[in-house]
Design a protein around this motif. Structure first.
Motif, PDB file in Angstrom:
ATOM      1  N   GLU A  22       0.850  -1.030   0.073  1.00  0.00           N
ATOM      2  CA  GLU A  22      -0.008  -0.022   0.061  1.00  0.00           C
ATOM      3  C   GLU A  22       0.789   1.035  -0.115  1.00  0.00           C
ATOM      4  OE1 GLU A  22       0.801  -0.510   4.431  1.00  0.00           O
ATOM      5  OE2 GLU A  22       1.117  -1.499   2.489  1.00  0.00           O
ATOM      6  N   GLY A  59      -5.799   2.030   6.245  1.00  0.00           N
ATOM      7  CA  GLY A  59      -6.360   0.979   5.694  1.00  0.00           C
ATOM      8  C   GLY A  59      -5.498  -0.225   5.230  1.00  0.00           C
ATOM      9  N   GLU A  73      -6.568  -4.111   4.682  1.00  0.00           N
ATOM     10  CA  GLU A  73      -7.862  -4.247   3.812  1.00  0.00           C
ATOM     11  C   GLU A  73      -7.360  -4.100   2.461  1.00  0.00           C
ATOM     12  OE1 GLU A  73      -7.706  -2.247   6.181  1.00  0.00           O
ATOM     13  OE2 GLU A  73      -9.275  -2.918   7.827  1.00  0.00           O
ATOM     14  N   PHE A  74      -6.291  -3.203   2.294  1.00  0.00           N
ATOM     15  CA  PHE A  74      -5.846  -3.052   0.917  1.00  0.00           C
ATOM     16  C   PHE A  74      -5.134  -4.061   0.244  1.00  0.00           C
ATOM     17  CE2 PHE A  74      -2.814  -1.248  -2.326  1.00  0.00           C
ATOM     18  CZ  PHE A  74      -3.556  -0.635  -3.031  1.00  0.00           C
ATOM     19  N   VAL A 119      -2.547   5.375   2.097  1.00  0.00           N
ATOM     20  CA  VAL A 119      -3.448   4.350   2.454  1.00  0.00           C
ATOM     21  C   VAL A 119      -2.913   3.917   3.867  1.00  0.00           C
ATOM     22  CG1 VAL A 119      -4.194   1.979   2.175  1.00  0.00           C
ATOM     23  CG2 VAL A 119      -3.883   3.392   0.117  1.00  0.00           C
TER      24      VAL A 119
END
Length: 257
Positions: free
Chosen positions: A136, A145, A148-149, A140
């Protein structure tokens, strides 16, 4: 227990002479210290540029414990794809691993989740190990995140694989903010959560969960100590043969502990 994967991609560096010297040094080191084998519970691998693939394979030998990779390959077996190299061609040149989805490929050459899925399938179809890179951006990460990414990146590339196919995949988590010349080395605390997420999803399902991003001789041992990390994918530190050999020593010590 699974081996610790210790590998390096040379990216767009090294002439044939430089690649030959590095490979000869690694071959001779393993011959003199390990009877030609890898250190116990360590899986070495090297990914040179395409120009050096057959040279490095010839030096290491067909029976080398060092796996040889390529930095990219097309998903089609052949065709009018000017400038591309297929998985069968890579295999014919001696490759056993295909690096897929590196952030530089995604950013500069339009690699997408969809194309990573096609390339993973192509590598598996021809008996090669897909080395799927995920990671990421700083934006991000700062937004909270990361997990999740990277899980979405991985899931998109690995969607539809059977358990047997998935077991042949290696995942390398390489946060974009930590890689490259301007990357900031990650501290262990920043990596615990992403690897917890990856471990919960893929530990025992894939053949390896590697970390890559400003790995050096000072932080390698700590990185290997993170739960679910089963290897390191290293850049500049491993471009020098001495650095790579020291990383193998660190991994061997960790595996023996």
């Amino acid at each position: 227990m699974s081996p610790l994967w210790i590998g390096t991609s040379w990216k767009m560096t090294k002439t044939l002479a430089e690649g030959r010297a590095w490979a000869e040094g690694l071959r001779d080191h393993l011959a003199s210290t390990h009877d030609g084998q890898a250190p116990a519970r360590v899986q070495p691998f090297v990914i040179p540029p395409f120009t050096a693939t057959t040279t490095v394979r010839g030096i290491l030998g067909e029976d080398s414990p060092v796996l040889l990779g390529v930095q990219n390959a097309h998903w089609e077996d052949e065709g009018a794809w000017t400038g591309e190299v297929s998985v069968p061609q890579a295999k014919d040149a001696g490759a056993q691993v295909v690096e897929i989805g590196h952030s530089e490929r995604r950013e500069h050459f339009g690699e997408t989740v969809e194309t990573t899925q096609l390339k993973v399938a192509a590598a598996l179809r021809h008996g090669l190990t897909p080395l799927l890179c995920i990671g990421e951006s700083a934006e991000v990460k700062d937004a909270g995140g990361s997990s999740e990414f990277i899980l979405a990146q991985a899931a998109g590339a690995l969607d539809g694989l059977s358990p047997e196919e998935l077991s042949r995949v290696v995942i390398a988590y390489e946060p974009i903010w930590a890689i490259g010349e301007k990357g900031r080395p990650a501290v262990v605390e920043e990596l615990v959560e992403p690897f917890a997420a990856l471990g919960a999803q893929y530990s025992g399902e894939v053949t390896g969960l590697l970390y890559g991003g400003s790995v050096n001789l000072d932080n390698a041992a700590d990185l290997l100590g993170i739960e679910h990390v089963t290897g390191l994918f290293v850049g500049r530190t491993a471009w020098r043969l001495e650095g790579y050999l020291e990383l193998l020593r660190i991994a061997a010590a960790h595996a023996a502990a």
